[in-house]
Scaffold this motif. Structure first.
Motif, PDB file in Angstrom:
ATOM      1  N   ILE A 159      31.067  50.946  63.591  1.00 47.67           N
ATOM      2  CA  ILE A 159      29.612  51.008  63.735  1.00 47.67           C
ATOM      3  C   ILE A 159      29.082  49.611  64.015  1.00 47.67           C
ATOM      4  O   ILE A 159      29.436  48.647  63.329  1.00 47.67           O
ATOM      5  CB  ILE A 159      28.974  51.580  62.450  1.00 47.67           C
ATOM      6  CG1 ILE A 159      29.382  53.043  62.282  1.00 47.67           C
ATOM      7  CG2 ILE A 159      27.448  51.436  62.470  1.00 47.67           C
ATOM      8  CD1 ILE A 159      29.032  53.628  60.942  1.00 47.67           C
ATOM      9  N   GLY A 160      28.239  49.503  65.024  1.00 46.33           N
ATOM     10  CA  GLY A 160      27.609  48.237  65.342  1.00 46.33           C
ATOM     11  C   GLY A 160      26.359  48.034  64.498  1.00 46.33           C
ATOM     12  O   GLY A 160      25.710  49.002  64.095  1.00 46.33           O
ATOM     13  N   MET A 161      26.038  46.775  64.245  1.00 45.86           N
ATOM     14  CA  MET A 161      24.848  46.470  63.454  1.00 45.86           C
ATOM     15  C   MET A 161      24.158  45.252  64.029  1.00 45.86           C
ATOM     16  O   MET A 161      24.809  44.290  64.453  1.00 45.86           O
ATOM     17  CB  MET A 161      25.228  46.222  61.996  1.00 45.86           C
ATOM     18  CG  MET A 161      24.050  46.090  61.053  1.00 45.86           C
ATOM     19  SD  MET A 161      24.586  46.063  59.319  1.00 45.86           S
ATOM     20  CE  MET A 161      24.332  44.337  58.926  1.00 45.86           C
ATOM     21  N   GLY A 162      22.831  45.308  64.049  1.00 44.52           N
ATOM     22  CA  GLY A 162      22.034  44.177  64.500  1.00 44.52           C
ATOM     23  C   GLY A 162      20.982  43.830  63.463  1.00 44.52           C
ATOM     24  O   GLY A 162      20.420  44.722  62.824  1.00 44.52           O
ATOM     25  N   TRP A 163      20.727  42.551  63.301  1.00 44.47           N
ATOM     26  CA  TRP A 163      19.750  42.061  62.323  1.00 44.47           C
ATOM     27  C   TRP A 163      18.491  41.661  63.076  1.00 44.47           C
ATOM     28  O   TRP A 163      18.505  40.735  63.886  1.00 44.47           O
ATOM     29  CB  TRP A 163      20.342  40.869  61.580  1.00 44.47           C
ATOM     30  CG  TRP A 163      19.533  40.361  60.409  1.00 44.47           C
ATOM     31  CD1 TRP A 163      18.182  40.426  60.240  1.00 44.47           C
ATOM     32  CD2 TRP A 163      20.048  39.694  59.250  1.00 44.47           C
ATOM     33  NE1 TRP A 163      17.815  39.853  59.056  1.00 44.47           N
ATOM     34  CE2 TRP A 163      18.946  39.389  58.419  1.00 44.47           C
ATOM     35  CE3 TRP A 163      21.318  39.327  58.841  1.00 44.47           C
ATOM     36  CZ2 TRP A 163      19.089  38.727  57.205  1.00 44.47           C
ATOM     37  CZ3 TRP A 163      21.458  38.670  57.631  1.00 44.47           C
ATOM     38  CH2 TRP A 163      20.351  38.377  56.828  1.00 44.47           C
ATOM     39  N   VAL A 164      17.393  42.337  62.821  1.00 42.98           N
ATOM     40  CA  VAL A 164      16.102  42.036  63.447  1.00 42.98           C
ATOM     41  C   VAL A 164      15.306  41.161  62.486  1.00 42.98           C
ATOM     42  O   VAL A 164      15.012  41.563  61.359  1.00 42.98           O
ATOM     43  CB  VAL A 164      15.312  43.322  63.759  1.00 42.98           C
ATOM     44  CG1 VAL A 164      13.978  42.973  64.428  1.00 42.98           C
ATOM     45  CG2 VAL A 164      16.129  44.246  64.654  1.00 42.98           C
ATOM     46  N   SER A 165      14.960  39.971  62.911  1.00 37.31           N
ATOM     47  CA  SER A 165      14.236  39.044  62.037  1.00 37.31           C
ATOM     48  C   SER A 165      12.859  38.669  62.591  1.00 37.31           C
ATOM     49  O   SER A 165      12.137  37.900  61.964  1.00 37.31           O
ATOM     50  CB  SER A 165      15.064  37.769  61.830  1.00 37.31           C
ATOM     51  OG  SER A 165      15.318  37.135  63.075  1.00 37.31           O
TER      52      SER A 165
END
Length: 226
Positions: A159-165
């Motif tokens: 599973i891919g994950m991205g951090w939105v800041s």
């Protein structure tokens, strides 16, 4: 003396187990828009959150909460809040750097089938928390450990994950009903992916490069100048 009946043998991992841990670390990527529409099964989500919840925390205070977001209307509102903040962020860069910033695709909020907002309850554990007496930020650092656990578990699950800041905290708190006293630590986008960059995307696209490790290691005292 510790109760030895509560202790487990601290055996090193087998070679295969050790290599799997390092593989998750070195192939983890911040995924921005490559998500597939396939939903993540509930049992997999539970495993990911269990991994996050088993992160170390100072004073064993476990200051985190996890808001799982699958509702499209909610994600659309978050994406709109992000878009407003992203325009503000773009204006902070100039020239070629601004153009390169605007070319980066940041579509995970709408595209990923699962969003997770990770928060920190800074009052959990009371006014005096073991290990936090002289550094009040240790609860925030502990919550970041939970994010890292989640990220590595996600990589192991494919599973891919991205951090939105890039958002204003007030906007996100309003959308998700988060009390003012709660700190937002991470807004994450998760979903299956069929490919990942071999190197971090921002390195591939020329935004920055990985610093040489030897330049970052000091011995016994600071060596990096004033």
């Amino acid at each position: 003396m510790p109760n030895t009946s509560m202790l487990a043998a601290a055996q090193p991992f087998t070679t295969g187990e050790r290599d799997a841990v390092y593989k998750a670390i070195f192939t983890r990527r911040d995924v921005r828009d490559q998500f597939l529409p396939e939903p993540i099964p509930n049992d997999v989500i539970r495993r990911l959150l269990e991994a996050a919840h088993n992160a170390p925390s100072v004073g064993f205070m476990q200051p985190w909460n996890f808001i799982t977001i699958r509702n499209q209307t909610v994600r659309d509102r978050v994406a709109d809040a992000f878009a407003r903040a992203n325009e503000e962020a773009a204006a902070m860069f100039t020239g070629e750097r601004q153009s390169r910033y605007k070319s980066l695709k940041l579509e995970g909020i709408r595209k990923a089938p699962l969003n997770i907002c990770v928060t920190c309850d800074r009052e959990r554990g009371g006014k005096v928390v073991l290990g936090r007496t002289h550094n009040s930020s240790m609860d925030l650092y502990s919550t970041v450990c939970a994010v890292q656990n989640l990220w590595l578990a996600a990589r192991a699950e494919g599973i891919g994950m991205g951090w939105v800041s890039i958002f204003r905290d007030a906007d996100l708190k309003s959308i998700l009903g988060i009390p003012d006293r709660i700190e937002i630590v991470a807004y994450l986008c998760l979903g299956y992916v069929d490919e990942l960059y071999e190197r971090p995307e921002l390195e591939v696209k020329g935004w920055n490069r990985r610093l040489p490790l030897d330049d970052l290691i000091f011995e016994d005292r600071w060596r990096g100048g004033d």
